[in-house]
Scaffold this active site. Structure first.
Site, short mmCIF file in Angstrom:
data_model
loop_
_atom_site.label_atom_id
_atom_site.label_comp_id
_atom_site.label_asym_id
_atom_site.label_seq_id
_atom_site.Cartn_x
_atom_site.Cartn_y
_atom_site.Cartn_z
N GLY A 1 -0.75 -7.94 11.10
CA GLY A 1 -1.18 -6.54 11.20
C GLY A 1 -0.03 -5.58 11.47
O GLY A 1 -0.26 -4.43 11.84
N LYS B 1 9.47 7.89 10.64
CA LYS B 1 9.56 7.92 12.11
C LYS B 1 10.81 8.67 12.56
O LYS B 1 10.78 9.41 13.55
CB LYS B 1 9.55 6.49 12.65
P1 NAP Z 1 -5.50 -0.28 8.13
O1 NAP Z 1 -5.60 -1.58 8.84
O2 NAP Z 1 -5.22 -0.28 6.67
O3 NAP Z 1 -6.85 0.53 8.43
C1 NAP Z 1 -7.17 1.74 7.81
C2 NAP Z 1 -8.63 2.08 8.10
O4 NAP Z 1 -8.91 3.34 7.55
C3 NAP Z 1 -9.62 1.11 7.49
O5 NAP Z 1 -10.69 0.88 8.37
C4 NAP Z 1 -10.14 1.86 6.25
O6 NAP Z 1 -11.49 1.57 5.91
C5 NAP Z 1 -10.06 3.29 6.73
N1 NAP Z 1 -9.85 4.22 5.62
C6 NAP Z 1 -8.77 4.35 4.84
N2 NAP Z 1 -8.94 5.34 3.94
C7 NAP Z 1 -10.19 5.82 4.17
C8 NAP Z 1 -10.97 6.83 3.55
N3 NAP Z 1 -10.50 7.54 2.52
N4 NAP Z 1 -12.22 7.07 4.03
C9 NAP Z 1 -12.70 6.35 5.07
N5 NAP Z 1 -11.99 5.38 5.69
C10 NAP Z 1 -10.76 5.12 5.24
O7 NAP Z 1 -4.36 0.63 8.79
P2 NAP Z 1 -3.72 0.49 10.24
O8 NAP Z 1 -2.66 -0.56 10.20
O9 NAP Z 1 -4.77 0.42 11.25
O10 NAP Z 1 -2.94 1.89 10.33
C11 NAP Z 1 -3.62 3.09 10.58
C12 NAP Z 1 -2.62 4.20 10.85
O11 NAP Z 1 -1.82 3.84 11.99
C13 NAP Z 1 -1.59 4.43 9.73
O12 NAP Z 1 -1.22 5.79 9.73
C14 NAP Z 1 -0.40 3.58 10.17
O13 NAP Z 1 0.81 4.03 9.61
C15 NAP Z 1 -0.44 3.81 11.66
N6 NAP Z 1 0.18 2.79 12.49
C16 NAP Z 1 -0.07 1.48 12.28
C17 NAP Z 1 0.49 0.53 13.12
C18 NAP Z 1 0.25 -0.94 12.93
O14 NAP Z 1 0.87 -1.74 13.65
N7 NAP Z 1 -0.62 -1.36 12.04
C19 NAP Z 1 1.32 0.93 14.17
C20 NAP Z 1 1.57 2.30 14.37
C21 NAP Z 1 1.00 3.22 13.51
P3 NAP Z 1 -11.93 0.12 5.35
O15 NAP Z 1 -11.72 -0.81 6.53
O16 NAP Z 1 -13.34 0.27 4.99
O17 NAP Z 1 -10.99 -0.17 4.22
N1 HSE Z 2 4.26 -0.83 9.63
C1 HSE Z 2 4.77 -0.32 10.85
C2 HSE Z 2 5.84 -1.25 11.37
C3 HSE Z 2 3.67 -0.18 11.86
O1 HSE Z 2 5.92 -2.39 10.88
O2 HSE Z 2 6.62 -0.86 12.23
C4 HSE Z 2 4.12 0.50 13.13
O3 HSE Z 2 4.36 1.85 12.89
#
Ligand code: NAP
Ligand code: HSE
Length: 429
Positions: free
Chosen positions: A184, A202
């Site tokens: 993830g 970032k």
């Molecule tokens: P993710 O696992 O891909 O989850 C995205 C979620 O958003 C899913 O539940 C998806 O729905 C929903 N979604 C996307 N487009 C949509 C739309 N048009 N309408 C309704 N729902 C929608 O992403 P994530 O890793 O949680 O990341 C989320 C945000 O946090 C991003 O901006 C990412 O850059 C940031 N972030 C992530 C991390 C990390 O470690 N992953 C760390 C820091 C910041 P479905 O489930 O139905 O597809």
């Molecule tokens: N994809 C990003 C990373 C999530 O690997 O650092 C955290 O912002």
């Protein structure tokens, strides 16, 4: 005090945040004095299994954006649109907003912050950089008295995980990337990570805070890790360095140099032992000197920790007045960007050189004519008449002179193919 929360997205981060609110509301209330109540969570596909009750799930954006029971809208869908439109709509509707979307902030941060100020609201974004690390708090509060001279960070957990696996466990690039995705850490499109773009997003967010400037990621010279070779990671180790994807913002006179690229850092550097999905950011300030911030940079719970801190700050009523008054957020100036070609740094070159008399003379001649001074040269014994890797490290030299030399070296009959060029960063006291 009860505060209604709605989340856009229930993926890695949204799912983690929702779970903590549902399972630890009492604990959060004890620490903050506010009771968070999760009202609705938006997804695309309602048929997928989720870690929260189905009654909370919706696929209709208005169930969050227009819901009178929701005070704080948490955007965790990622990407530019519809995230941007929905954040603006939530602000217009008088909601406080929390987001982890560095991509959006790196492109439209100024516009979104201005909208928040106009609607007397806030957009909190601690989770956008460095996962669990409170680096936004450090730059906007803890280091406020400082003129920031530089911000140097390992800002992408996925790339750091891949490089650590390749270096320490001799894992192949593709296998390490697949593990990072499974854990993830990676973006929905992992090209964002490995191309260096996520780090540049970032860096734009952090450099804007550090320098009180309006810095967009499009001005950041960005290279990723996709083209790195195992052999260079091994040579780096032989020479006493480790390879990390660094995001660097350095004040230079009235301007700032901004870049993201793989860099060799010596084993003694504080960032050299930052491994796996961990991130670290070194900030050099005029009063504090250097401070370093370290923690898990990606993944559900580390990121949820930062998102929840923002939700609680907004719920406690601290974020809105802070947001309205803080010049680093809402009075940003233009700043000259110094191009990478004019940055002085040390360099690592690996050249496939023909093992015959005069080769080193020709190669060092090209470097000398470009005003590049050699620091070390390494070549393993080989069969005469074959092409062998010749590794050169340089003293500080202008980046543009080194890239010009690369083009000249490629033309030499005693050089095969394109030389490999990495930067070295070892200016840490
Ligand atoms: P993710 O696992 O891909 O989850 C995205 C979620 O958003 C899913 O539940 C998806 O729905 C929903 N979604 C996307 N487009 C949509 C739309 N048009 N309408 C309704 N729902 C929608 O992403 P994530 O890793 O949680 O990341 C989320 C945000 O946090 C991003 O901006 C990412 O850059 C940031 N972030 C992530 C991390 C990390 O470690 N992953 C760390 C820091 C910041 P479905 O489930 O139905 O597809
Ligand atoms: N994809 C990003 C990373 C999530 O690997 O650092 C955290 O912002």
């Amino acid at each position: 005090m009860k505060i209604g929360v709605g989340i856009l997205g229930c993926g890695t981060v949204g799912g983690g945040v929702a779970q903590v609110i549902l399972e630890q509301a009492e604990h959060l209330e004890k620490r903050s004095g506010v009771r968070l109540e999760l009202k609705k969570v938006l997804v695309r596909d309602t048929s997928r299994p989720r870690p929260i009750p189905a009654s909370l799930i919706t696929s209709r954006p208005e169930d969050v954006l227009e819901n009178p029971d929701i005070d704080i809208v948490v955007e965790l869908i990622g990407g530019l649109e519809p995230a941007g439109e929905w954040i603006l709509r939530a602000l217009k509707n008088g909601r406080r907003v929390v987001t982890a979307n560095k991509y959006l902030l790196a492109q439209r941060g100024g516009e979104i912050f201005a909208a928040a100020a106009r609607h007397q609201s806030c957009v909190c974004f601690e989770a956008s950089c460095g996962g669990a690390i409170p680096i936004v708090l450090a730059l906007t509060r803890g280091l406020l008295a400082n003129e920031i001279r530089s911000v140097v960070g390992i800002l992408n957990g996925t790339c750091n995980y891949i490089l650590t696996q390749m270096t320490q466990n001799k894992k192949a690039y593709a296998a390490a990337l697949a593990e990072a995705q499974h854990a993830g850490y990676a973006e929905a499109d992992p090209h964002m990570d490995v191309s260096g773009l996520d780090s540049s997003h970032k860096l734009a967010v952090l450099a804007s805070l550090a320098f009180g400037a309006d810095i967009k990621s499009s001005v950041i010279d960005t290279r990723g890790i996709a083209g790195l070779h195992d052999v260079d990671l091994r040579y780096a180790q032989e020479l006493g360095y480790v390879c990390k994807l660094l995001a660097i913002a350095q004040r230079q006179g009235a301007g700032v140099s901004l870049r993201v690229h793989p860099a060799l850092i010596p084993f003694s550097h504080p960032l050299s032992n930052v491994n796996g999905s961990y991130n670290a950011i070194s900030v050099d300030g005029s009063v504090a000197g250097r401070t370093v911030y370290y923690g898990r940079g990606a993944g559900a719970m580390p990121t949820a920790s930062a998102v929840l801190a923002d939700i609680l700050e907004a719920a406690m009523g601290n974020a809105v007045p802070m947001f309205a008054r803080h010049p680093l957020l809402n009075h940003r100036r233009e700043m000259e960007v110094i191009p990478l070609k004019d940055v002085n740094t040390r360099h690592y070159l690996r050249i496939a050189a023909l093992d015959r008399p005069g080769t080193i003379h020709e190669i060092t001649g090209v470097l000398g004519r470009n005003n590049i001074s050699i620091s070390a040269v390494a070549q393993h014994e080989s069969k005469a008449g074959t092409y062998v890797p010749l590794v050169i490290t340089t003293h500080e030299a202008r980046d543009g002179s080194v890239t010009d030399s690369m083009r000249e070296l490629e033309q030499l009959e005693c050089v095969h193919g394109e030389p490999v060029h990495l930067r070295i960063l070892d200016d840490y006291e």
